[in-house]
Scaffold this motif. Structure first.
Motif, PDB file in Angstrom:
ATOM      1  N   ARG A  75       0.831  -1.214   0.000  1.00  0.00           N
ATOM      2  CA  ARG A  75       0.000   0.000   0.000  1.00  0.00           C
ATOM      3  C   ARG A  75       0.856   1.251   0.000  1.00  0.00           C
ATOM      4  O   ARG A  75       0.507   2.263  -0.583  1.00  0.00           O
ATOM      5  N   LEU A  76       2.007   1.190   0.688  1.00  0.00           N
ATOM      6  CA  LEU A  76       2.906   2.345   0.763  1.00  0.00           C
ATOM      7  C   LEU A  76       3.954   2.353  -0.350  1.00  0.00           C
ATOM      8  O   LEU A  76       4.865   3.167  -0.327  1.00  0.00           O
ATOM      9  N   GLY A  77       3.832   1.429  -1.307  1.00  0.00           N
ATOM     10  CA  GLY A  77       4.765   1.412  -2.433  1.00  0.00           C
ATOM     11  C   GLY A  77       6.145   0.906  -2.074  1.00  0.00           C
ATOM     12  O   GLY A  77       7.134   1.269  -2.710  1.00  0.00           O
ATOM     13  N   LEU A  78       6.228   0.042  -1.066  1.00  0.00           N
ATOM     14  CA  LEU A  78       7.530  -0.463  -0.613  1.00  0.00           C
ATOM     15  C   LEU A  78       7.732  -1.947  -0.931  1.00  0.00           C
ATOM     16  O   LEU A  78       8.741  -2.518  -0.555  1.00  0.00           O
ATOM     17  N   ARG A  83      18.413  -2.230   2.545  1.00  0.00           N
ATOM     18  CA  ARG A  83      18.756  -1.609   3.817  1.00  0.00           C
ATOM     19  C   ARG A  83      18.171  -0.188   3.837  1.00  0.00           C
ATOM     20  O   ARG A  83      18.029   0.454   2.805  1.00  0.00           O
ATOM     21  N   PHE A  84      17.854   0.285   5.033  1.00  0.00           N
ATOM     22  CA  PHE A  84      17.235   1.598   5.211  1.00  0.00           C
ATOM     23  C   PHE A  84      18.037   2.701   4.527  1.00  0.00           C
ATOM     24  O   PHE A  84      17.473   3.548   3.838  1.00  0.00           O
ATOM     25  N   GLN A  96      12.133   6.112   2.734  1.00  0.00           N
ATOM     26  CA  GLN A  96      12.430   6.082   4.176  1.00  0.00           C
ATOM     27  C   GLN A  96      11.250   6.625   4.979  1.00  0.00           C
ATOM     28  O   GLN A  96      10.888   6.078   6.025  1.00  0.00           O
ATOM     29  N   GLN A  97      10.644   7.688   4.474  1.00  0.00           N
ATOM     30  CA  GLN A  97       9.488   8.278   5.164  1.00  0.00           C
ATOM     31  C   GLN A  97       8.321   7.302   5.190  1.00  0.00           C
ATOM     32  O   GLN A  97       7.662   7.122   6.211  1.00  0.00           O
TER      33      GLN A  97
END
Length: 197
Positions: free
Chosen positions: A4-7, A14-15, A23-24
Motif C-alpha cells: 500500500r505504501l509502495g515499498l 537496507r534503510f 524512508q518516510q
C-alpha cells in the motif's frame, strides 16, 4: 501495508539505501505495526511527491476510520486542513488556538476573500469601512476584499450603491495559512502586548 505504501519491491533493501520518500513511508509503516490505538506522525509527508502524499493521506484516513487516534505534527497547513478534525496552533511553545479547521479559518481576519474585476474606479475607502472588512486593495485591475464570514454580501451591496457591476466575482473561504499567520503574528506591536501580560 508495504504494498500500500509502495515499498513492496524494496523489502530486502537496507534503510540507508532507500530514497528519502521511501524512508518516510517505511517510518509510517513501522508506526502502524501492532495496530496501535494512538499513533504520532511527525512531518508525515516530508520528501514525498504529490501522488505519494495523497496515498499516505488516504492511508491516514483509513487508520483514523478504524478508530486509531492520530496525532499529526506538521508545518503543512494543507495537510492539517485535509486530515485533522481538530488543530492546535503552537507558536513559541504555546498553544495559540485549538479548534476545528473551519473554526480557525472563520476566526481569521480573512475568513472570506472576495475578488472581482471592474472597468471603472471604485471607492476602496468605502469598502474598507464596511462592517467585518479587514482589508481592501486593488492590483492590476483586480480588487480583493478580505473580511469576516458573510462580508461578500455587504461588498456586493456597496458596489451596487456605487453603480459598479463586478466582473468575474469570486468568493472563497479563507485559508488555514491565513489563520495561522493571524494567530502567530509577531509584529513589534504584538510582542509589546505580550510583554505587558
Amino acid at each position: 501495508m508495504a504494498e500500500r505504501l509502495g515499498l513492496g519491491a524494496n523489502l530486502r533493501q537496507r534503510f540507508e539505501n532507500l530514497s528519502g520518500g521511501q524512508q518516510q513511508r517505511l517510518s509510517i509503516a513501522l508506526a502502524l505495526i501492532g495496530r496501535p490505538r494512538v499513533v504520532v506522525l511527525d512531518e508525515l509527508t516530508t520528501g514525498l511527491d504529490p501522488r505519494a502524499r495523497r496515498e499516505v493521506w488516504d492511508l491516514v484516513r483509513d487508520v483514523r476510520d478504524r478508530g486509531v487516534t492520530v496525532l499529526l505534527v506538521t508545518h503543512s497547513m494543507e495537510e492539517a486542513q485535509t486530515l485533522c478534525d481538530r488543530i492546535a496552533i503552537v507558536d513559541a511553545g504555546r498553544i495559540r488556538a485549538l479548534d476545528t479547521p473551519a473554526g480557525l479559518i472563520d476566526s481569521a481576519s480573512a475568513a472570506t476573500i472576495t475578488t472581482f474585476e471592474t472597468s471603472v474606479a471604485i471607492d476602496l475607502a468605502a469598502l474598507r469601512e464596511l462592517d467585518g472588512v479587514t482589508a481592501a486593495r486593488s492590483e492590476n485591475g483586480t480588487v480583493t476584499v478580505e473580511g469576516a464570514e458573510g462580508v461578500a454580501l455587504a461588498v456586493v451591496e456597496a458596489l451596487r450603491t456605487q453603480g459598479v457591476a463586478p466582473q468575474r466575482l469570486r468568493v472563497a473561504a479563507g485559508s488555514l495559512d491565513a489563520a495561522y499567520l493571524d494567530l502567530t503574528d509577531t509584529s513589534p506591536e504584538t510582542d509589546a502586548m505580550e510583554a505587558l501580560r
